[in-house]
Design an enzyme around this catalytic site. Structure first.
Site, PDB file in Angstrom:
ATOM      1  N   GLU A 140      41.914  41.887  33.741  1.00 41.13           N
ATOM      2  CA  GLU A 140      41.635  43.186  34.355  1.00 41.13           C
ATOM      3  C   GLU A 140      40.615  43.976  33.541  1.00 41.13           C
ATOM      4  OE1 GLU A 140      42.638  43.644  37.275  1.00 41.13           O
ATOM      5  OE2 GLU A 140      42.335  45.788  37.649  1.00 41.13           O
ATOM      6  N   HIS A 192      36.297  39.779  37.813  1.00 34.54           N
ATOM      7  CA  HIS A 192      37.283  38.718  37.566  1.00 34.54           C
ATOM      8  C   HIS A 192      36.607  37.354  37.666  1.00 34.54           C
ATOM      9  CE1 HIS A 192      40.967  41.037  37.400  1.00 34.54           C
ATOM     10  NE2 HIS A 192      40.764  41.613  38.569  1.00 34.54           N
ATOM     11  N   HIS A 247      34.590  44.635  41.592  1.00 33.92           N
ATOM     12  CA  HIS A 247      35.807  44.457  40.786  1.00 33.92           C
ATOM     13  C   HIS A 247      36.200  42.978  40.768  1.00 33.92           C
ATOM     14  CE1 HIS A 247      39.864  45.567  39.238  1.00 33.92           C
ATOM     15  NE2 HIS A 247      40.209  44.473  39.889  1.00 33.92           N
ATOM     16  N   GLU A 248      36.289  42.399  41.953  1.00 38.27           N
ATOM     17  CA  GLU A 248      36.677  40.986  42.031  1.00 38.27           C
ATOM     18  C   GLU A 248      35.605  40.097  41.404  1.00 38.27           C
ATOM     19  OE1 GLU A 248      39.678  40.544  42.577  1.00 38.27           O
ATOM     20  OE2 GLU A 248      40.131  42.450  43.550  1.00 38.27           O
TER      21      GLU A 248
END
Ligand code: ZN
Length: 498
Positions: A292, A266, A262-263
């Site tokens: 996001e 980003h 997820h990070e």
């Protein structure tokens, strides 16, 4: 020197200063000794004061005027750049420097108090900090100005163009349809066995595996790092220095892996922003919702797909031979997509996630309009969890103390998670169409085409377009929840045979 060049150079220096603040905040989370909290609060407060004075300087106002006259109007990126810089300037001008410094000082101390009160499950320790923060954010909203609801003034910081009302138009049907889909899944009686993820996965092997997974998706470790924190995040000082964090638990390999990916999503966005535009709005991320959409796309649409698991499984066998013994790719795919109403947002599956967001959105609206007092939040929180998710937190640590956001004064932020989910689904569907079926590529471990598609359609534009416009330009349609619902219904319909 042209007026625009002069402005760009000033903005670049401001961005460098902001990157120093970011680096201190990153250090506070990953490296700083416990007792340094007071000094760090002073450091951050001082830098914030400096930054605020720079960002509100009359000199900057004059540069914006001159650059605005020079670039005129039209579709050129420079016009958008001046427009966005002027928007930032106008908003900041409305915040008194003392209020900004008070916020930074208060939230820095509140962060430490939140960590302690969460560890001790003692909301009372956090309450005075929380009350102060709510008060500060109301004063922020008043200073910024709004027409209908103080929430509008705050959400505009994260998602230009959105208001409480525009968000409700998207979030309410999303909440209703997610709740209905959840009901059908629960009524189906089908259960997914996720026990393979609860086996023991040694931490050092997890760390290596996380790096492998992030790198494969396209995160560049020559321009980034991965460290450990209680609450994972991504801090982008610039495209050449992007720092990710995750956490480790031998008995919860999926949490660590998916937090990392997820990070990394980003981070891939941050690394893809145009370097030559660093400091100008054209070199910045478009919005938190668009940010996001990138993380959720890589995390869910890519790494929680069956095709991805077809490719990943042999690597799991190799790196975790004991834990994965006797398991199959399909078993991992299913286990990583199990649906269950839960207490913790960051652990939520794709169906229930937006219900967690709807709860926070509702509570924040009521806190800001004074319908709800900070001290009544635990009770209101628990009532909402019972109503929407049919679970009641046994402790506040599992309830209203679970997220870092409120300790940081991030009011108006949570809905950007739901916007991210909505945008991710719409963008992914279009990328899949343009690239002729991305799942076949994932099954071969090929992720570059999707990354390149995102570079071309999202990353390279920076803040040239407003979020909804950017999604519309990339997909040919205004954002709606339909692609997301189509995706969820197909995927979970198959998984739960409903
Ligand atoms: Zn995120």
């Amino acid at each position: 020197m042209s007026a625009y060049t002069e402005l760009a150079s000033y903005l670049r220096q401001s961005r460098v200063l902001a990157s120093c603040q970011q680096l201190l905040s990153w250090d506070q989370e990953t490296q700083m000794p416990h007792d340094a909290a007071e000094l760090r609060a002073e450091q951050l407060s001082m830098l914030a004061g400096l930054a605020h004075r720079r960002d509100c300087a009359d000199e900057l106002g004059e540069m914006l005027e001159r650059a605005g006259d020079e670039v005129g109007s039209g579709d050129e990126p420079e016009v958008a750049s001046v427009r966005e810089a002027r928007r930032d300037f106008t908003r900041r001008k409305r915040i008194p420097a003392e209020l900004m410094e008070e916020r930074v000082r208060t939230t820095s101390l509140a962060r430490q108090a939140w960590i302690e009160s969460r560890a001790k499950n003692d909301f009372a320790t956090f309450l005075p900090h929380f009350e102060h923060i709510v008060d500060i954010m109301r004063r922020f909203a008043d200073a910024l100005g709004f027409e209908d609801h103080p929430y509008d003034a705050l959400v505009a910081e994260y998602e230009p163009g959105e208001t409480a009302a525009s968000l409700k138009e998207l979030i309410t049907p999303l909440q209703e349809r997610s709740a209905s889909l959840l009901g059908r899944i629960l009524d189906s009686g089908g259960a997914i066995d996720a026990s393979v993820l609860k086996r023991r996965y040694p931490t050092d092997a997890q760390e290596q595996f996380n790096r492998f997974g992030a790198e494969k998706l396209g995160f560049d470790f020559r321009r980034g790092r991965l460290d450990v924190t209680a609450h994972p995040f991504c801090s982008g000082q610039g495209p050449t220095d992007v720092r990710l964090t995750t956490r480790y638990d031998e008995r919860n390999v999926a949490d660590s892996y998916y937090s990392t990916l997820h990070e990394a999503g980003h981070g891939i966005y941050e690394q893809g922003l145009p370097e030559e535009r660093y400091g100008s709005p054209l070199g910045d991320a478009c919005s938190f919702g668009i940010h996001e959409s990138q993380s959720r796309m890589w995390e869910n649409h890519v790494a929680r797909s069956r095709a991805y698991w077809t490719w990943l499984f042999p690597h799991v066998r190799e790196r975790f031979p004991k834990a994965s013994e006797g398991a199959t790719a399909e078993e991992y795919y299913r286990a990583n997509n199990a649906v269950a109403p839960s207490l913790i947002r960051v652990d939520a599956d794709e169906i229930t996630y937006d219900l967690h967001i709807a709860i926070r959105f509702g509570l924040e609206e009521r806190l800001l309009s004074r319908e709800l007092s900070a001290g009544d939040v635990p009770e209101a929180w628990n009532a909402e969890y019972q109503r929407l998710l049919r679970v009641t937190p046994p402790t506040d640590a599992d309830g209203c103390l679970q997220d870092v956001h409120w300790s940081a004064g991030l009011f108006g932020y949570f809905p950007t998670y739901s916007l991210g989910n909505v945008y991710a689904a719409q963008l992914f569907a279009k990328a899949d169409e343009d690239l002729g079926g991305v799942h076949a590529q994932f099954a071969r471990g090929e992720f570059r085409p999707l990354k390149e598609w995102l570079r071309e359609n999202i990353h390279r534009h920076g803040r040239r377009y407003r979020p909804r416009k950017l999604v519309e330009l990339a997909t040919g349609h205004k954002p709606t929840i339909e692609p997301m619902m189509t995706y969820l219904e197909a995927k979970f319909g198959d998984l739960y045979s409903i």
